[in-house]
Design a protein around this motif. Structure first.
Motif, PDB file in Angstrom:
ATOM      1  N   SER A  26       0.835  -1.209   0.000  1.00 15.10           N
ATOM      2  CA  SER A  26       0.000   0.000   0.000  1.00 15.10           C
ATOM      3  C   SER A  26       0.867   1.254   0.000  1.00 15.10           C
ATOM      4  O   SER A  26       0.471   2.288  -0.516  1.00 15.10           O
ATOM      5  CB  SER A  26      -0.932   0.003   1.207  1.00 15.10           C
ATOM      6  OG  SER A  26      -0.210   0.165   2.407  1.00 15.10           O
ATOM      7  N   ALA A  27       2.048   1.155   0.566  1.00 19.16           N
ATOM      8  CA  ALA A  27       2.916   2.334   0.630  1.00 19.16           C
ATOM      9  C   ALA A  27       3.771   2.508  -0.613  1.00 19.16           C
ATOM     10  O   ALA A  27       4.265   3.603  -0.880  1.00 19.16           O
ATOM     11  CB  ALA A  27       3.816   2.258   1.866  1.00 19.16           C
ATOM     12  N   ASN A  28       3.975   1.439  -1.378  1.00 22.22           N
ATOM     13  CA  ASN A  28       4.913   1.510  -2.494  1.00 22.22           C
ATOM     14  C   ASN A  28       4.379   1.026  -3.828  1.00 22.22           C
ATOM     15  O   ASN A  28       5.084   1.104  -4.830  1.00 22.22           O
ATOM     16  CB  ASN A  28       6.179   0.715  -2.147  1.00 22.22           C
ATOM     17  CG  ASN A  28       6.834   1.182  -0.868  1.00 22.22           C
ATOM     18  OD1 ASN A  28       6.635   0.614   0.192  1.00 22.22           O
ATOM     19  ND2 ASN A  28       7.578   2.258  -0.946  1.00 22.22           N
ATOM     20  N   ALA A  61      -2.041 -10.870  -5.074  1.00 22.92           N
ATOM     21  CA  ALA A  61      -3.355 -11.335  -5.516  1.00 22.92           C
ATOM     22  C   ALA A  61      -4.223 -11.739  -4.328  1.00 22.92           C
ATOM     23  O   ALA A  61      -5.412 -11.413  -4.268  1.00 22.92           O
ATOM     24  CB  ALA A  61      -3.196 -12.511  -6.479  1.00 22.92           C
ATOM     25  N   GLU A  62      -3.613 -12.434  -3.391  1.00 25.90           N
ATOM     26  CA  GLU A  62      -4.359 -12.862  -2.199  1.00 25.90           C
ATOM     27  C   GLU A  62      -4.900 -11.657  -1.433  1.00 25.90           C
ATOM     28  O   GLU A  62      -6.058 -11.652  -1.006  1.00 25.90           O
ATOM     29  CB  GLU A  62      -3.426 -13.680  -1.293  1.00 25.90           C
ATOM     30  CG  GLU A  62      -3.998 -14.015   0.066  1.00 25.90           C
ATOM     31  CD  GLU A  62      -4.595 -15.405   0.118  1.00 25.90           C
ATOM     32  OE1 GLU A  62      -4.443 -16.162  -0.864  1.00 25.90           O
ATOM     33  OE2 GLU A  62      -5.228 -15.726   1.153  1.00 25.90           O
ATOM     34  N   LEU A  63      -4.076 -10.635  -1.298  1.00 25.27           N
ATOM     35  CA  LEU A  63      -4.528  -9.419  -0.616  1.00 25.27           C
ATOM     36  C   LEU A  63      -5.712  -8.795  -1.351  1.00 25.27           C
ATOM     37  O   LEU A  63      -6.741  -8.489  -0.748  1.00 25.27           O
ATOM     38  CB  LEU A  63      -3.389  -8.396  -0.548  1.00 25.27           C
ATOM     39  CG  LEU A  63      -2.385  -8.516   0.589  1.00 25.27           C
ATOM     40  CD1 LEU A  63      -1.318  -7.443   0.458  1.00 25.27           C
ATOM     41  CD2 LEU A  63      -3.064  -8.417   1.948  1.00 25.27           C
ATOM     42  N   LEU A  64      -5.552  -8.606  -2.646  1.00 20.22           N
ATOM     43  CA  LEU A  64      -6.611  -7.946  -3.419  1.00 20.22           C
ATOM     44  C   LEU A  64      -7.933  -8.688  -3.305  1.00 20.22           C
ATOM     45  O   LEU A  64      -8.960  -8.088  -2.976  1.00 20.22           O
ATOM     46  CB  LEU A  64      -6.213  -7.849  -4.893  1.00 20.22           C
ATOM     47  CG  LEU A  64      -5.199  -6.780  -5.294  1.00 20.22           C
ATOM     48  CD1 LEU A  64      -5.063  -6.738  -6.802  1.00 20.22           C
ATOM     49  CD2 LEU A  64      -5.596  -5.411  -4.769  1.00 20.22           C
ATOM     50  N   ARG A 104      -4.758   1.741   4.592  1.00 20.38           N
ATOM     51  CA  ARG A 104      -3.825   0.946   3.785  1.00 20.38           C
ATOM     52  C   ARG A 104      -4.560   0.165   2.716  1.00 20.38           C
ATOM     53  O   ARG A 104      -4.125   0.066   1.571  1.00 20.38           O
ATOM     54  CB  ARG A 104      -3.026  -0.011   4.683  1.00 20.38           C
ATOM     55  CG  ARG A 104      -2.170   0.701   5.704  1.00 20.38           C
ATOM     56  CD  ARG A 104      -1.445  -0.274   6.594  1.00 20.38           C
ATOM     57  NE  ARG A 104      -2.381  -1.207   7.243  1.00 20.38           N
ATOM     58  CZ  ARG A 104      -2.006  -2.206   8.017  1.00 20.38           C
ATOM     59  NH1 ARG A 104      -0.712  -2.409   8.257  1.00 20.38           N
ATOM     60  NH2 ARG A 104      -2.904  -2.992   8.568  1.00 20.38           N
ATOM     61  N   GLU A 105      -5.690  -0.385   3.073  1.00 26.70           N
ATOM     62  CA  GLU A 105      -6.487  -1.113   2.090  1.00 26.70           C
ATOM     63  C   GLU A 105      -6.911  -0.172   0.964  1.00 26.70           C
ATOM     64  O   GLU A 105      -6.867  -0.519  -0.212  1.00 26.70           O
ATOM     65  CB  GLU A 105      -7.726  -1.719   2.753  1.00 26.70           C
ATOM     66  CG  GLU A 105      -7.464  -2.947   3.622  1.00 26.70           C
ATOM     67  CD  GLU A 105      -6.893  -2.614   4.991  1.00 26.70           C
ATOM     68  OE1 GLU A 105      -6.565  -1.424   5.266  1.00 26.70           O
ATOM     69  OE2 GLU A 105      -6.749  -3.544   5.820  1.00 26.70           O
ATOM     70  N   SER A 106      -7.308   1.033   1.346  1.00 22.85           N
ATOM     71  CA  SER A 106      -7.730   2.002   0.342  1.00 22.85           C
ATOM     72  C   SER A 106      -6.584   2.325  -0.606  1.00 22.85           C
ATOM     73  O   SER A 106      -6.751   2.356  -1.835  1.00 22.85           O
ATOM     74  CB  SER A 106      -8.210   3.280   1.039  1.00 22.85           C
ATOM     75  OG  SER A 106      -8.812   4.156   0.118  1.00 22.85           O
ATOM     76  N   ARG A 107      -5.405   2.512  -0.054  1.00 22.55           N
ATOM     77  CA  ARG A 107      -4.246   2.852  -0.884  1.00 22.55           C
ATOM     78  C   ARG A 107      -3.815   1.673  -1.738  1.00 22.55           C
ATOM     79  O   ARG A 107      -3.330   1.848  -2.856  1.00 22.55           O
ATOM     80  CB  ARG A 107      -3.085   3.324  -0.006  1.00 22.55           C
ATOM     81  CG  ARG A 107      -3.154   4.800   0.282  1.00 22.55           C
ATOM     82  CD  ARG A 107      -1.979   5.244   1.150  1.00 22.55           C
ATOM     83  NE  ARG A 107      -2.460   6.053   2.246  1.00 22.55           N
ATOM     84  CZ  ARG A 107      -2.275   5.797   3.528  1.00 22.55           C
ATOM     85  NH1 ARG A 107      -1.587   4.732   3.903  1.00 22.55           N
ATOM     86  NH2 ARG A 107      -2.774   6.602   4.428  1.00 22.55           N
TER      87      ARG A 107
END
Lengths: 204, 204
Positions: A26-28, A61-64, A104-107
């Motif tokens: 999310s930060a990079n 992919a798992e995160l998304l 973080r999820e939003s970013r």
DNA sequence: CGTGTTCCTGACCAATTGGTCAAACTATTT
DNA sequence: AAATAGTTTGACCAATTGGTCAGGAACACG
């Protein structure tokens, strides 16, 4: 998709890795994140990361996929049988709360979509479009019945996404401009958005 | 900062490189862009790029600083002596027009800010904050005089940025959801935002 | 306790990437 | 046309990065 975790250690480590990966991605952005960063953030070695996930792509992919569902919950909760203006401003508030609680999820999503959503386009044109079209129809019903002002429902939803996610995605900018007021700007935003949409939607 | 170009060739090649870099940086972010991609897009060799610019950072920095000014022109044009509602909706329309005409510039900034604005934070807390504070004071004056509804001016500006830039930054998502309507959605957005802000700002 | 399974690591690798440099090539000037 | 200044390139380099692998350590369990 991902193999179901079995042991206690697997459960714990997979969760640790995903948490670290959310932070770093999310930060990079995808390309800007490195496995070393994620490994360090997770307190694990790089080869150990790759024992739990097939690769960088797989973690991302798992995160998304696992977060998209949660992300859309506020819109799903929009109730066709509720009070129209209350339902919409309620949606605005829930969405803003998501930005506050899960920036973080939003970013993560913002990074992905700004760069053309190469790994999410199917979710957008599929389930997301379906959900939005469905809720847009509900809103259109309200405005045709004269219960709210006649505003294009799709663009209304876009404006709600834009205004609420702005506080997560463009957080540094908001903070940079509203400098001394620390965390208070989320409450101010809540009040502002409440007024904005109440006024705009009022049928009179 | 950057040495002033002298020869015709320098002028042409620097411009070509910046154009190619805008394309590549806006689509991939700083970290995601490579000098090879930029060189290919510019039709030049990589060492030749580095004959004109000191490095990847220098190209990126030049883009950011040279485009920020243009980016803020619509807000600068907000006239304290004009008709309040007309001035604000005019600003909305100009900003939306920027998203339509310069989506790459919008995405360049979006990429930078989502990732914490590491290379732009000084511009944000400096000149940008100054400009926003100044225009926010103008808007506050209007609402205190009862010419527009009493909405927080800073958050009003944020909402305008969010709603208008959304159509550039999240373009794929908008297109994915509004599938068959091609380019027409910018006109629909213009109408929607006009109504939204007229209604919300009306003092009655 | 022994043994099979799960978990973890150091060493290693190939590809990519930002950047350098000497030499060659092309304009421009006198 | 010769001299000078400006432009371009192929070959090269060191660092980073995603990923592999053989073997060792920890654990579960009969």
């Amino acid at each position: 998709m991902a193999a179901a975790p079995k042991t206690r250690i697997q459960m714990k480590n997979r969760a640790t890795i995903l948490e670290a990966a959310l932070e770093v991605f999310s930060a990079n952005g995808f390309r800007g994140a490195t496995l070393d960063q994620i490994a360090t953030a997770a307190g694990l070695s790089k080869p150990n990361l790759l024992y739990y996930f097939a690769g960088k792509e797989a973690i991302h992919a798992e995160l998304l996929t696992s977060l998209l569902d949660t992300w859309l919950d506020p819109l799903r909760a929009l109730n066709a049988n509720g009070d129209p203006i209350g339902e919409i401003t309620g949606y605005v508030q829930r969405k803003l709360e998501m930005s506050r609680a899960y920036p973080r999820e939003s970013r993560l999503f913002a990074n992905e979509i700004v760069q053309g959503a190469p790994r999410m386009i199917d979710e957008i044109t599929g389930p997301l479009k379906t959900l939005v079209d469905e809720k847009a129809a509900v809103i259109r019903g309200w405005s045709e019945a004269g219960q709210i002002a006649p505003l294009d429902p799709h663009h209304l939803i876009f404006s709600i996404w834009a205004t609420t996610q702005h506080y997560a995605d463009f957080d540094v900018q908001v903070r940079g401009i509203l400098r001394p007021d620390g965390e208070a700007h989320f409450d101010a935003a809540a009040g502002f958005l409440q007024s904005l949409y109440e006024r705009a939607l009022s049928p009179f």
